[in-house]
Design a protein around this motif. Structure first.
Motif: not given
Length: 194
Positions: A121-125, A142-147, A61-73
């Motif tokens: 939910d983090a990916l969707a946000e 579609a995002l839920r299916v991808a996740a 959970e933490t790793g995904v949240a941190e990666a999404l905060r720093c994701a390229e646009s």
């Protein structure tokens, strides 16, 4: 006795010996503590395994949240960050995830499902600003299916890569899986004929 030290020892025993050889005594020996010290904190092997699983799911959970905060646009940056964060977590623990995910009691399954909901939910946000780039009829679905597809593929790979290797590194797997998810998200939805 440090909880972190015991959980690290438990992970080590799982990774090197598997669930069959996983005992409180083996963990105590590797941690350099007495068996009694572990039993003062845990009721037994099952509770210790649950603590290891909970720690790993928290890391996910933490790793995904941190990666999404720093994701390229862009949608591609968000999906790549999500997939690579999954790959990093599983690559560090690929020898123990299969044991932790099999034969679970209902309350243990619930914790895993909660973690999956949190990362989905983090990916969707994170993808919300790029929702118009998703060409499916229902972008949220579609995002839920991808996740779920990315997550399922990651879990399956961790569970089978020892016995059914795919010849990829975890980074290569994440690159390929990202491309697959983006192809799905950005391709127009086909109409089905009944």
């Amino acid at each position: 006795m440090s909880l972190r030290k015991v959980l690290a020892a438990a992970e080590h025993v799982l990774a090197t010996s598997g669930i069959e050889e996983f005992t409180v005594a083996a963990v105590a020996e590797h941690a350099g503590v007495s068996v009694g010290a572990i039993y003062r904190r845990f009721t037994g092997k099952e509770q210790l395994l649950h603590a290891v699983k909970d720690q790993l799911l928290g890391q996910l959970e933490t790793g995904v949240a941190e990666a999404l905060r720093c994701a390229e646009s862009g949608l591609d940056g968000v999906v790549a960050a999500f997939t690579h964060a999954m790959a990093r977590t599983f690559s560090h623990h690929d020898r123990i995830f299969p044991d932790l995910l099999s034969g679970q009691r209902a309350e243990r399954v619930e914790r895993g499902l909660l973690a999956l909901a949190v990362i989905q939910d983090a990916l969707a946000e994170a993808a919300e600003p790029y929702r118009d780039d998703i060409r499916r009829a229902n972008p949220g679905l579609a995002l839920r299916v991808a996740a779920r597809t990315i997550t399922s593929s990651c879990v399956h790979r961790a569970a089978t890569c020892q016995s059914w290797p795919d010849g990829l590194t975890w980074t290569s797997w994440a690159d390929e899986t990202t491309e697959m998810a983006l192809a799905y998200l950005t391709s127009p939805q086909r109409t089905t004929h009944q």
